[in-house]
Design an enzyme around this catalytic site. Structure first.
Site, PDB file in Angstrom:
ATOM      1  N   CYS A   1      -3.697  -1.068  -2.143  1.00 21.32           N
ATOM      2  CA  CYS A   1      -4.122   0.202  -2.465  1.00 21.32           C
ATOM      3  C   CYS A   1      -5.183   0.398  -3.636  1.00 21.32           C
ATOM      4  O   CYS A   1      -4.759  -0.067  -4.517  1.00 21.32           O
ATOM      5  CB  CYS A   1      -2.861   1.043  -2.804  1.00 21.32           C
ATOM      6  SG  CYS A   1      -3.033   2.706  -2.921  1.00 21.32           S
TER       7      CYS A   1
ATOM      8  N   HIS B   1      -8.381   3.861   3.800  1.00 18.21           N
ATOM      9  CA  HIS B   1      -8.672   4.350   4.946  1.00 18.21           C
ATOM     10  C   HIS B   1      -9.844   4.318   5.326  1.00 18.21           C
ATOM     11  O   HIS B   1     -10.323   4.647   6.517  1.00 18.21           O
ATOM     12  CB  HIS B   1      -7.995   5.507   4.847  1.00 18.21           C
ATOM     13  CG  HIS B   1      -6.615   5.583   4.775  1.00 18.21           C
ATOM     14  ND1 HIS B   1      -5.846   5.033   3.913  1.00 18.21           N
ATOM     15  CD2 HIS B   1      -5.567   6.196   5.649  1.00 18.21           C
ATOM     16  CE1 HIS B   1      -4.582   5.492   3.822  1.00 18.21           C
ATOM     17  NE2 HIS B   1      -4.515   6.144   5.064  1.00 18.21           N
TER      18      HIS B   1
ATOM     19  N   GLU C   1      -5.229   9.405   9.072  1.00 21.40           N
ATOM     20  CA  GLU C   1      -3.974   9.360   9.544  1.00 21.40           C
ATOM     21  C   GLU C   1      -3.657  10.128  10.715  1.00 21.40           C
ATOM     22  O   GLU C   1      -2.638   9.797  11.643  1.00 21.40           O
ATOM     23  CB  GLU C   1      -2.996   9.904   8.277  1.00 21.40           C
ATOM     24  CG  GLU C   1      -3.088   9.262   7.005  1.00 21.40           C
ATOM     25  CD  GLU C   1      -1.867   8.143   6.903  1.00 21.40           C
ATOM     26  OE1 GLU C   1      -0.814   8.152   7.516  1.00 21.40           O
ATOM     27  OE2 GLU C   1      -2.109   7.064   6.048  1.00 21.40           O
TER      28      GLU C   1
ATOM     29  N   ASP D   1       0.935  -1.190   0.142  1.00 22.41           N
ATOM     30  CA  ASP D   1       0.070  -0.097  -0.050  1.00 22.41           C
ATOM     31  C   ASP D   1       1.065   1.205  -0.096  1.00 22.41           C
ATOM     32  O   ASP D   1       2.306   1.183   0.336  1.00 22.41           O
ATOM     33  CB  ASP D   1      -0.892   0.044   1.316  1.00 22.41           C
ATOM     34  CG  ASP D   1      -1.811   1.064   1.455  1.00 22.41           C
ATOM     35  OD1 ASP D   1      -2.437   1.709   0.210  1.00 22.41           O
ATOM     36  OD2 ASP D   1      -2.116   1.848   2.221  1.00 22.41           O
ATOM     37  N   SER D   2       0.348   2.309  -0.154  1.00 21.50           N
ATOM     38  CA  SER D   2       0.930   3.475  -0.094  1.00 21.50           C
ATOM     39  C   SER D   2       1.626   3.834   1.230  1.00 21.50           C
ATOM     40  O   SER D   2       2.541   4.392   1.439  1.00 21.50           O
ATOM     41  CB  SER D   2       0.256   4.582  -0.707  1.00 21.50           C
ATOM     42  OG  SER D   2      -1.094   4.691  -0.181  1.00 21.50           O
TER      43      SER D   2
ATOM     44  N   CYS E   1     -11.320   2.998  -0.978  1.00 20.09           N
ATOM     45  CA  CYS E   1      -9.916   3.525  -0.441  1.00 20.09           C
ATOM     46  C   CYS E   1      -9.543   2.886   0.925  1.00 20.09           C
ATOM     47  O   CYS E   1     -10.872   2.583   1.678  1.00 20.09           O
ATOM     48  CB  CYS E   1     -10.015   5.036  -0.283  1.00 20.09           C
ATOM     49  SG  CYS E   1      -8.457   5.651   0.558  1.00 20.09           S
TER      50      CYS E   1
HETATM   51  N1  DGL Z   1      -4.117   3.695  -0.090  1.00 20.22           N
HETATM   52  C1  DGL Z   1      -4.713   4.618  -0.828  1.00 20.22           C
HETATM   53  C2  DGL Z   1      -5.841   3.962  -1.565  1.00 20.22           C
HETATM   54  O1  DGL Z   1      -6.557   2.945  -1.178  1.00 20.22           O
HETATM   55  C3  DGL Z   1      -4.971   6.035   0.019  1.00 20.22           C
HETATM   56  C4  DGL Z   1      -3.948   6.953   0.569  1.00 20.22           C
HETATM   57  C5  DGL Z   1      -3.212   7.466  -0.629  1.00 20.22           C
HETATM   58  O2  DGL Z   1      -3.752   8.288  -1.318  1.00 20.22           O
HETATM   59  O3  DGL Z   1      -1.875   6.925  -0.904  1.00 20.22           O
HETATM   60  O4  DGL Z   1      -6.435   4.766  -2.493  1.00 20.22           O
END
Ligand code: DGL
Length: 266
Positions: free
Chosen positions: A73, A186, A152, A10-11, A184
């Site tokens: 992600c 989060h 976050e 993931d990011s 997403c």
């Molecule tokens: N992990 C990203 C997503 O699921 C969200 C956080 C980001 O923008 O990197 O789209």
């Protein structure tokens, strides 16, 4: 092959919600999680940049001998999956298809809304995956860029978060969607608040469980499933592993072990 780990990336931290589902569904599997904390957020970056980061992570995971890569992600799944599949020899699964699959089975009135980052919304990956399964669906997309920093910062319970959510969800309510995809990593953290705003008639869909089930089916089908023992989790972050470890506590359902630093070669 069975004993090899599964790579998940993931990011940043958000993909830990997917890791939880994988731990529940596949407790015997070893998992390697990579959080690209040096380059987060992906949601506001170009497809070119997101693809470059994703390829670098996938190459690292491949060097660790993974048997499957899961792109936790949504933004990377939406923008880089095709390129990853072209360039990486290990099978790659993303979160968009499982989420779309679940949504088409959930909706009763044929109206689905997608909440996601700007990158995910712009890619139209969810509408494409939904319409492929059910042409004629009415789809509304809503970018929610402020949700990621709220989660976050652990501000999900604050009144400010609710004010912002009401604003983002107004067009979604107006669309009459009975199914809303949390597109997403989060957003599942905000589920209780989003559910309260949208009301009882709306079902929130997140892809974590469906993805974990799809991963299990894939491994079983290909004779790759680890059937014995207790899997372990190894975690890498591309920047500030101490911060990652501190913040991961609120997202990961189990106690987090060491977080190792792995800088990406871009
Ligand atoms: N992990 C990203 C997503 O699921 C969200 C956080 C980001 O923008 O990197 O789209």
């Amino acid at each position: 092959m069975k004993k090899q780990p599964i790579g998940v990336f993931d990011s940043g931290l958000g993909g830990l919600t997917i890791l939880n589902a994988l731990r529940r569904e596949l407790p015997q599997e070893d998992l390697i999680y990579f959080g690209d904390t040096a380059n987060v957020p992906y949601g506001s970056k170009s497809k070119t940049a997101v693809t470059k980061f994703s390829l670098a992570i996938a190459r690292f995971l491949q060097s660790q001998g993974v048997k499957l890569i899961i792109v936790a992600c949504n933004t990377a799944s939406a923008q880089a999956l095709a390129e990853l599949r072209k360039q990486i020899s290990v099978p790659v699964m993303g979160v968009i298809e499982p989420g779309a699959e679940k949504a088409v089975h959930t909706t009763r009135n044929g109206r689905v809304a997608v909440l996601g980052t700007e990158g995910t919304v712009k890619s139209r990956a969810y509408p494409k995956a939904l319409l492929k399964r059910r042409p004629g669906l009415h789809i509304t997309q809503q970018p929610c860029p402020l949700f990621v920093p709220l989660v976050e910062e652990n501000w999900g319970q604050k009144p400010a978060a609710e004010l912002i959510a009401r604003e983002y969800l107004a067009p979604v309510k107006q669309s009459g969607a009975d199914t809303v995809i949390l597109g997403c990593t989060h957003y599942p953290v905000l589920k209780p608040m989003l559910a309260a705003i949208l009301g009882k008639k709306v079902t929130l869909v997140d892809s974590a469980d469906t993805l974990a089930e799809a991963a299990r089916a894939f491994l079983t089908e290909h004779g790759l499933a680890q059937t014995r023992g207790k899997g372990r989790v190894r975690i890498f972050a591309s920047d500030d592993p101490a911060r990652f470890k501190r913040m991961a506590g609120c997202l990961l359902a189990e106690k987090i072990g060491a977080v190792r630093l792995k800088k990406l070669t871009l």
